[in-house]
Every structure is written in structure tokens, then in C-alpha cells.
Design a protein around this motif. Structure first.
Motif, PDB file in Angstrom:
ATOM      1  N   THR A   1      34.947  19.997  60.624  1.00 54.84           N
ATOM      2  CA  THR A   1      35.745  20.611  61.691  1.00 54.84           C
ATOM      3  C   THR A   1      35.443  19.953  63.035  1.00 54.84           C
ATOM      4  OG1 THR A   1      35.762  22.690  60.473  1.00 54.84           O
ATOM      5  CG2 THR A   1      36.327  22.792  62.809  1.00 54.84           C
ATOM      6  N   ILE A   2      34.174  19.754  63.315  1.00 54.13           N
ATOM      7  CA  ILE A   2      33.781  19.102  64.569  1.00 54.13           C
ATOM      8  C   ILE A   2      34.265  17.654  64.604  1.00 54.13           C
ATOM      9  CG2 ILE A   2      31.778  18.263  65.877  1.00 54.13           C
ATOM     10  CD1 ILE A   2      32.379  21.239  66.296  1.00 54.13           C
ATOM     11  N   ALA A   3      34.280  16.995  63.456  1.00 57.89           N
ATOM     12  CA  ALA A   3      34.705  15.583  63.390  1.00 57.89           C
ATOM     13  C   ALA A   3      36.180  15.404  63.714  1.00 57.89           C
ATOM     14  CB  ALA A   3      34.414  15.010  62.001  1.00 57.89           C
ATOM     15  N   TYR A   4      36.978  16.440  63.547  1.00 60.55           N
ATOM     16  CA  TYR A   4      38.426  16.363  63.746  1.00 60.55           C
ATOM     17  C   TYR A   4      38.800  15.655  65.054  1.00 60.55           C
ATOM     18  CZ  TYR A   4      43.073  18.086  65.061  1.00 60.55           C
ATOM     19  OH  TYR A   4      44.371  18.177  65.495  1.00 60.55           O
ATOM     20  N   ILE A   5      38.306  16.157  66.167  1.00 53.55           N
ATOM     21  CA  ILE A   5      38.707  15.615  67.474  1.00 53.55           C
ATOM     22  C   ILE A   5      38.184  14.194  67.692  1.00 53.55           C
ATOM     23  CG2 ILE A   5      38.452  15.887  69.994  1.00 53.55           C
ATOM     24  CD1 ILE A   5      40.501  17.787  68.914  1.00 53.55           C
ATOM     25  N   PRO A   6      36.854  13.949  67.606  1.00 49.26           N
ATOM     26  CA  PRO A   6      36.407  12.584  67.913  1.00 49.26           C
ATOM     27  C   PRO A   6      36.951  11.528  66.959  1.00 49.26           C
ATOM     28  CG  PRO A   6      34.536  13.981  67.316  1.00 49.26           C
ATOM     29  CD  PRO A   6      35.743  14.849  67.370  1.00 49.26           C
ATOM     30  N   VAL A   7      37.063  11.852  65.673  1.00 52.44           N
ATOM     31  CA  VAL A   7      37.559  10.852  64.714  1.00 52.44           C
ATOM     32  C   VAL A   7      39.045  10.600  64.934  1.00 52.44           C
ATOM     33  CG1 VAL A   7      37.944  10.363  62.259  1.00 52.44           C
ATOM     34  CG2 VAL A   7      35.757  11.311  63.014  1.00 52.44           C
ATOM     35  N   MET A   8      39.824  11.672  65.104  1.00 53.89           N
ATOM     36  CA  MET A   8      41.257  11.512  65.340  1.00 53.89           C
ATOM     37  C   MET A   8      41.504  10.719  66.630  1.00 53.89           C
ATOM     38  SD  MET A   8      44.256  14.381  65.798  1.00 53.89           S
ATOM     39  CE  MET A   8      43.583  14.998  67.339  1.00 53.89           C
ATOM     40  N   LEU A   9      40.769  11.048  67.671  1.00 51.85           N
ATOM     41  CA  LEU A   9      40.964  10.355  68.945  1.00 51.85           C
ATOM     42  C   LEU A   9      40.516   8.903  68.870  1.00 51.85           C
ATOM     43  CD1 LEU A   9      39.919  13.014  71.606  1.00 51.85           C
ATOM     44  CD2 LEU A   9      42.191  12.521  70.706  1.00 51.85           C
ATOM     45  N   ARG A  10      39.369   8.665  68.244  1.00 49.97           N
ATOM     46  CA  ARG A  10      38.853   7.295  68.168  1.00 49.97           C
ATOM     47  C   ARG A  10      39.798   6.404  67.361  1.00 49.97           C
ATOM     48  NH1 ARG A  10      33.650   5.929  69.326  1.00 49.97           N
ATOM     49  NH2 ARG A  10      34.222   7.355  70.983  1.00 49.97           N
ATOM     50  N   LEU A  11      40.327   6.956  66.249  1.00 47.05           N
ATOM     51  CA  LEU A  11      41.235   6.178  65.402  1.00 47.05           C
ATOM     52  C   LEU A  11      42.689   6.255  65.886  1.00 47.05           C
ATOM     53  CD1 LEU A  11      39.772   7.035  61.886  1.00 47.05           C
ATOM     54  CD2 LEU A  11      39.351   4.998  63.289  1.00 47.05           C
ATOM     55  N   ARG A  12      42.931   7.132  66.860  1.00 49.70           N
ATOM     56  CA  ARG A  12      44.280   7.345  67.389  1.00 49.70           C
ATOM     57  C   ARG A  12      45.277   7.581  66.256  1.00 49.70           C
ATOM     58  NH1 ARG A  12      41.379   5.017  70.825  1.00 49.70           N
ATOM     59  NH2 ARG A  12      41.700   4.830  73.032  1.00 49.70           N
ATOM     60  N   SER A  13      44.917   8.534  65.403  1.00 52.60           N
ATOM     61  CA  SER A  13      45.722   8.820  64.225  1.00 52.60           C
ATOM     62  C   SER A  13      45.806  10.326  63.996  1.00 52.60           C
ATOM     63  CB  SER A  13      45.116   8.143  62.991  1.00 52.60           C
ATOM     64  OG  SER A  13      45.768   8.585  61.826  1.00 52.60           O
ATOM     65  N   LEU A  14      47.001  10.862  64.199  1.00 51.58           N
ATOM     66  CA  LEU A  14      47.213  12.274  63.925  1.00 51.58           C
ATOM     67  C   LEU A  14      47.098  12.572  62.431  1.00 51.58           C
ATOM     68  CD1 LEU A  14      50.158  12.778  66.413  1.00 51.58           C
ATOM     69  CD2 LEU A  14      47.867  13.756  66.616  1.00 51.58           C
ATOM     70  N   LYS A  15      47.440  11.598  61.607  1.00 55.66           N
ATOM     71  CA  LYS A  15      47.323  11.769  60.158  1.00 55.66           C
ATOM     72  C   LYS A  15      45.862  11.994  59.763  1.00 55.66           C
ATOM     73  CE  LYS A  15      48.550  11.740  55.854  1.00 55.66           C
ATOM     74  NZ  LYS A  15      49.042  12.977  55.298  1.00 55.66           N
ATOM     75  N   VAL A  16      44.955  11.245  60.366  1.00 50.50           N
ATOM     76  CA  VAL A  16      43.527  11.439  60.098  1.00 50.50           C
ATOM     77  C   VAL A  16      43.121  12.856  60.509  1.00 50.50           C
ATOM     78  CG1 VAL A  16      41.204  10.739  60.807  1.00 50.50           C
ATOM     79  CG2 VAL A  16      42.901   9.010  60.196  1.00 50.50           C
ATOM     80  N   GLY A  17      43.583  13.296  61.671  1.00 54.79           N
ATOM     81  CA  GLY A  17      43.284  14.654  62.120  1.00 54.79           C
ATOM     82  C   GLY A  17      43.823  15.697  61.159  1.00 54.79           C
ATOM     83  N   GLU A  18      45.035  15.502  60.712  1.00 55.13           N
ATOM     84  CA  GLU A  18      45.638  16.440  59.760  1.00 55.13           C
ATOM     85  C   GLU A  18      44.848  16.463  58.450  1.00 55.13           C
ATOM     86  OE1 GLU A  18      50.116  17.449  58.339  1.00 55.13           O
ATOM     87  OE2 GLU A  18      49.489  15.363  58.143  1.00 55.13           O
ATOM     88  N   THR A  19      44.415  15.297  57.983  1.00 56.00           N
ATOM     89  CA  THR A  19      43.640  15.208  56.737  1.00 56.00           C
ATOM     90  C   THR A  19      42.300  15.921  56.889  1.00 56.00           C
ATOM     91  OG1 THR A  19      44.716  13.118  56.192  1.00 56.00           O
ATOM     92  CG2 THR A  19      42.648  13.603  55.058  1.00 56.00           C
ATOM     93  N   LEU A  20      41.622  15.707  58.015  1.00 49.01           N
ATOM     94  CA  LEU A  20      40.355  16.402  58.254  1.00 49.01           C
ATOM     95  C   LEU A  20      40.571  17.914  58.344  1.00 49.01           C
ATOM     96  CD1 LEU A  20      38.649  14.021  60.829  1.00 49.01           C
ATOM     97  CD2 LEU A  20      37.893  14.497  58.491  1.00 49.01           C
ATOM     98  N   GLY A  21      41.638  18.326  59.007  1.00 45.06           N
ATOM     99  CA  GLY A  21      41.945  19.752  59.099  1.00 45.06           C
ATOM    100  C   GLY A  21      42.190  20.371  57.736  1.00 45.06           C
TER     101      GLY A  21
END
Length: 157
Positions: free
Chosen positions: A87-107
Motif C-alpha cells: 500500500t505504501i509502495a503505491y505512490i512512490p513506485v507509481m510516481l517514479r515509473l510514471r505509470s498509472l497502470k503500475v499504481g492500479e496493479t499495486l492497488g
């Protein structure tokens, strides 16, 4: 001797600091994304997640107190830890990779893991399971919001 509640609370707090591993450049990317008109609660999200993590830490402490140190309890503590880290990884990983898909997958991974956790915790403590309900309710909202952001910002999906 330090109480289990203090240890669980400290671990929760320390992991939450992972959300600070973002750069101003990462934030600029996210800030420029178009938002759905119904996303009026965005300023409240940090407070909502803080309350959810407090509930999760209390839930973990209840489970620990039921059977401290057992193999099953250690497994569940690992699952609580995994849910918080993803859950915590959602924001930094999504932002660093600039990928909403990554954020959605983590969510989605966090939501599925939390469902598994709640099912495993239920026979041990219904109260600990009830304390996981805020996560189980909010996590799909966050994942669907990210999906909506993907639809509005297809170039950043």
C-alpha cells in the motif's frame, strides 16, 4: 519490556515513511494529470490512510495478543506487513515509473492481500477483522480512482 502494541505501531510508522521516497519531479508528473470532477476528497486521502493504518495496527496487535509467537501468528504478521508495504509502495513506485497502470496493479494486489488477511484473521478475532473493514472499503475506491485516472489520462496509463 516493550509492549507488542508499541512494536507494531513503530513498525507501521516506520514503513509509512516509505511514502516520502518521492521527488518533486515525480510529484509534478502526478499534479499535471487531469482528475475526474467527482474527486473532491483528494486532500483528505492522507488522513483517511492514516486512520486505516491505525486500524490495521490495532488489528495486528489484537491478533498477536491472541497467540503471541505462534507460527500462524508470525505468518499473519508477515501478511499485515506485506499489505502495508504494498500500500505504501503505491505512490512512490507509481510516481517514479510514471505509470498509472503500475499504481492500479499495486492497488489491486493490496486489496486482494487484505481480503486474504481478513479471511485468515476472522476465526482468530472478529474484532480484528472488523478493524480491517476500512481498508477493504477504501482500497477498491483508490484502485477505481486510479483506473479512472487512466481513462482520463491515457498517455500516462
Amino acid at each position: 519490556m516493550i509492549s507488542s502494541g508499541a512494536i507494531i505501531g513503530a513498525i507501521t510508522f516506520l514503513i509509512a515513511f516509505g511514502s516520502f521516497f518521492i521527488t518533486p519531479r515525480d510529484v509534478k508528473w502526478f499534479a499535471r494529470l487531469s482528475r475526474p470532477q467527482w474527486l473532491v476528497f483528494e486532500p483528505l486521502i492522507p488522513f483517511i490512510w492514516t486512520a486505516i493504518f491505525i486500524c490495521g495496527a490495532i488489528s495486528a496487535n489484537i491478533v498477536w495478543q491472541k497467540n503471541p509467537g505462534s507460527l500462524v501468528t508470525w505468518f499473519l504478521m508477515g501478511l499485515y506487513l506485506f499489505v502495508e508495504i504494498i500500500t505504501i509502495a503505491y505512490i512512490p513506485v507509481m510516481l517514479r515509473l510514471r505509470s498509472l497502470k503500475v499504481g492500479e496493479t499495486l492497488g489491486l494486489a493490496g486489496m486482494i492481500s487484505a481480503i486474504v488477511l481478513a479471511v485468515c484473521v476472522l476465526p482468530i478475532s472478529p474484532i480484528a477483522t472488523i478493524l480491517l473493514i476500512p481498508y477493504l472499503v477504501w482500497s477498491p475506491i483508490g484502485t477505481l480512482t486510479t483506473d479512472e485516472l487512466k481513462e482520463i489520462n491515457p498517455e500516462d496509463a
